[in-house]
Design a protein around this motif. Structure first.
Motif, PDB file in Angstrom:
ATOM      1  N   ILE A   1     -69.568  71.347  56.003  1.00 13.76           N
ATOM      2  CA  ILE A   1     -69.339  72.650  56.615  1.00 13.76           C
ATOM      3  C   ILE A   1     -68.178  72.525  57.595  1.00 13.76           C
ATOM      4  O   ILE A   1     -67.883  71.440  58.098  1.00 13.76           O
ATOM      5  CB  ILE A   1     -70.593  73.187  57.347  1.00 13.76           C
ATOM      6  CG1 ILE A   1     -71.019  72.230  58.461  1.00 13.76           C
ATOM      7  CG2 ILE A   1     -71.727  73.415  56.376  1.00 13.76           C
ATOM      8  CD1 ILE A   1     -72.168  72.775  59.303  1.00 13.76           C
ATOM      9  N   ALA A   2     -67.487  73.624  57.827  1.00 10.93           N
ATOM     10  CA  ALA A   2     -66.336  73.623  58.738  1.00 10.93           C
ATOM     11  C   ALA A   2     -66.112  75.045  59.231  1.00 10.93           C
ATOM     12  O   ALA A   2     -66.630  76.018  58.659  1.00 10.93           O
ATOM     13  CB  ALA A   2     -65.085  73.091  58.035  1.00 10.93           C
TER      14      ALA A   2
ATOM     15  N   LYS B   1     -68.161  69.073  59.631  1.00 10.33           N
ATOM     16  CA  LYS B   1     -69.316  68.188  59.653  1.00 10.33           C
ATOM     17  C   LYS B   1     -69.597  67.727  58.235  1.00 10.33           C
ATOM     18  O   LYS B   1     -69.645  68.539  57.302  1.00 10.33           O
ATOM     19  CB  LYS B   1     -70.546  68.909  60.216  1.00 10.33           C
ATOM     20  CG  LYS B   1     -70.423  69.304  61.682  1.00 10.33           C
ATOM     21  CD  LYS B   1     -71.693  69.991  62.169  1.00 10.33           C
ATOM     22  CE  LYS B   1     -71.580  70.388  63.631  1.00 10.33           C
ATOM     23  NZ  LYS B   1     -72.809  71.069  64.118  1.00 10.33           N
ATOM     24  N   LEU B   2     -69.770  66.421  58.077  1.00 13.28           N
ATOM     25  CA  LEU B   2     -70.146  65.817  56.801  1.00 13.28           C
ATOM     26  C   LEU B   2     -71.479  65.117  56.980  1.00 13.28           C
ATOM     27  O   LEU B   2     -71.677  64.402  57.960  1.00 13.28           O
ATOM     28  CB  LEU B   2     -69.093  64.805  56.339  1.00 13.28           C
ATOM     29  CG  LEU B   2     -67.719  65.333  55.919  1.00 13.28           C
ATOM     30  CD1 LEU B   2     -66.732  64.177  55.810  1.00 13.28           C
ATOM     31  CD2 LEU B   2     -67.813  66.075  54.603  1.00 13.28           C
ATOM     32  N   SER B   3     -72.379  65.279  56.034  1.00 11.88           N
ATOM     33  CA  SER B   3     -73.663  64.600  56.126  1.00 11.88           C
ATOM     34  C   SER B   3     -74.173  64.295  54.727  1.00 11.88           C
ATOM     35  O   SER B   3     -73.794  64.945  53.745  1.00 11.88           O
ATOM     36  CB  SER B   3     -74.692  65.447  56.892  1.00 11.88           C
ATOM     37  OG  SER B   3     -74.939  66.666  56.219  1.00 11.88           O
ATOM     38  N   ALA B   4     -75.024  63.286  54.658  1.00 12.42           N
ATOM     39  CA  ALA B   4     -75.645  62.905  53.393  1.00 12.42           C
ATOM     40  C   ALA B   4     -77.077  62.479  53.668  1.00 12.42           C
ATOM     41  O   ALA B   4     -77.389  61.944  54.732  1.00 12.42           O
ATOM     42  CB  ALA B   4     -74.871  61.774  52.724  1.00 12.42           C
TER      43      ALA B   4
ATOM     44  N   THR C   1     -54.523  78.370  49.907  1.00  8.79           N
ATOM     45  CA  THR C   1     -55.491  79.382  50.321  1.00  8.79           C
ATOM     46  C   THR C   1     -56.257  78.861  51.526  1.00  8.79           C
ATOM     47  O   THR C   1     -56.298  77.653  51.776  1.00  8.79           O
ATOM     48  CB  THR C   1     -56.467  79.732  49.179  1.00  8.79           C
ATOM     49  OG1 THR C   1     -57.230  80.883  49.536  1.00  8.79           O
ATOM     50  CG2 THR C   1     -57.410  78.570  48.895  1.00  8.79           C
ATOM     51  N   THR C   2     -56.882  79.759  52.271  1.00  4.03           N
ATOM     52  CA  THR C   2     -57.689  79.417  53.439  1.00  4.03           C
ATOM     53  C   THR C   2     -59.066  80.034  53.282  1.00  4.03           C
ATOM     54  O   THR C   2     -59.197  81.209  52.915  1.00  4.03           O
ATOM     55  CB  THR C   2     -57.024  79.924  54.731  1.00  4.03           C
ATOM     56  OG1 THR C   2     -55.740  79.306  54.884  1.00  4.03           O
ATOM     57  CG2 THR C   2     -57.888  79.577  55.941  1.00  4.03           C
ATOM     58  N   VAL C   3     -60.091  79.213  53.555  1.00  6.05           N
ATOM     59  CA  VAL C   3     -61.480  79.674  53.464  1.00  6.05           C
ATOM     60  C   VAL C   3     -62.103  79.546  54.846  1.00  6.05           C
ATOM     61  O   VAL C   3     -62.095  78.466  55.444  1.00  6.05           O
ATOM     62  CB  VAL C   3     -62.280  78.840  52.442  1.00  6.05           C
ATOM     63  CG1 VAL C   3     -63.715  79.331  52.359  1.00  6.05           C
ATOM     64  CG2 VAL C   3     -61.610  78.875  51.080  1.00  6.05           C
ATOM     65  N   ASP C   4     -62.620  80.660  55.369  1.00  3.94           N
ATOM     66  CA  ASP C   4     -63.299  80.642  56.662  1.00  3.94           C
ATOM     67  C   ASP C   4     -64.768  80.270  56.479  1.00  3.94           C
ATOM     68  O   ASP C   4     -65.429  80.727  55.536  1.00  3.94           O
ATOM     69  CB  ASP C   4     -63.198  82.009  57.331  1.00  3.94           C
ATOM     70  CG  ASP C   4     -61.773  82.326  57.770  1.00  3.94           C
ATOM     71  OD1 ASP C   4     -61.048  81.389  58.145  1.00  3.94           O
ATOM     72  OD2 ASP C   4     -61.387  83.513  57.714  1.00  3.94           O
TER      73      ASP C   4
END
Length: 332
Positions: free
Chosen positions: A79-80, A103-106, A61-64
């Motif tokens: 988020i992407a 983007k990955l953040s913590a 599946t693809t999620v926009d």
């Protein structure tokens, strides 16, 4: 009037019938696997209802514009622009993902690491422990052309960044002579073409490998319980260029108040370059030492002050150097 089927056709029908029945059974099984995957996706993306396709070989599946957020003392955000997820029909424990402009953040006490990349791949494997609870067996992330910050020191850019994490079950209690808690988690880091500093002012590209061992009394489910229970992190990092090893860090991280305390040693043949990179200053030209020296490092995160690096030998200028090798690179 009844029309009899010619006898010569029976062998062909008999040969095809099991195949048709097999396809029908597999189709029902695939639909069940797809429904299970759709339920999982609905938990991951509550505001979406992704439809699964890919029959007969995969579930996809693809999620926009996906967004995954975890709130709490430790905050995680992903988020992407687009995320594609797929599984093998009979392997529900393993999910493979490809993302675009992610983007990955913590945010955690003492650190706020972040990274972004134009594309990335990841694989997530989950299994169940002896009590039937879900456990992170492996999470692997590969990010080409990554840009980000660790929250300690300058920003970075890497031609290729790899992050691999897993949850561990301690195989045995540590010996009485070892005061540390058992290892409950592991994070492995790898980077190629790694450059520190702002774009246009970056240091020389190096490669870096590392490992973080997370120690805790119980499972790694809650920051407060980990911190209150004497949790710690053993951190090992090694940086190299085309000529050889530049530095090796061996440190421990422990919770302290509202942040983290990092303390350890750095073995290096380029002490001035390492010290300047950590202090945010410009290093003087330096040839590589024939024998590495050991520096001490300690800092409190978060802090506005640079890490404290000590241990430069008083006779550093007179120590033997490798004049036949390239000089020490500027690290940041």
């Amino acid at each position: 009037m009844t029309v009899a089927v010619p006898r010569r056709r029976w062998p062909l029908l008999l040969a095809v019938l099991p195949l048709l029945l097999g396809l029908a059974v597999y189709g029902q099984l695939w639909r069940g696997w797809a429904a299970e995957f759709e339920t999982t996706l609905a938990d991951w993306f509550p505001s979406r209802r992704p439809a699964v396709s890919g029959f007969p070989y995969r579930l996809e599946t693809t999620v926009d514009a996906p967004m995954l957020v975890h709130e709490g003392t430790v905050q995680l955000r992903f988020i992407a622009d687009r995320l594609r997820l797929n599984r093998g029909p009979w392997r529900p424990e393993l999910t493979v993902m490809q993302s675009e402009w992610l983007k990955l953040s913590a945010i955690l006490p003492g650190l706020s690491p972040r990274v972004q990349a134009p594309a990335g791949t990841a694989s997530l494997k989950l299994d169940r422990d002896d009590q039937g609870q879900m456990r992170l067996a492996r999470l692997s992330i590969v990010l080409p052309n990554a840009v980000g910050s660790t929250g300690l020191g300058p920003t970075f850019q890497a031609d290729r960044l790899e992050l691999h994490g897993r949850e561990l079950e301690p195989v045995a209690a540590p010996p009485a002579s070892d005061p540390r808690l058992p290892q409950r988690g592991q994070v492995v880091i790898g980077a190629e073409g790694l450059r520190f500093g702002r774009r246009g002012e970056q240091g020389t590209a190096i490669s870096m490998t590392g490992e973080a061992k997370l120690r805790a009394a119980g499972r790694l489910r809650d920051w407060a319980a980990w911190a209150a229970g004497g949790g710690s992190i053993d951190l090992v990092l090694s940086g190299r260029d085309a000529t050889g090893e530049l530095f090796a860090l061996d440190a421990s991280i422990v919770p302290l108040g509202a942040g983290l305390r990092l303390a350890g040693t750095i073995r290096t043949v380029c002490p001035l370059a390492v010290q300047a990179a950590l202090n945010g200053t410009k290093a003087a030209p330096e040839l590589r030492l024939r024998a590495p020296v050991q520096l001490s490092l300690q800092t409190y995160l978060p802090t506005a002050n640079a890490p404290i690096v000590q241990g430069l030998p008083a006779n550093l200028a007179g120590r033997p150097r490798r004049a036949q090798l390239p000089p020490c690179p500027r690290l940041a």
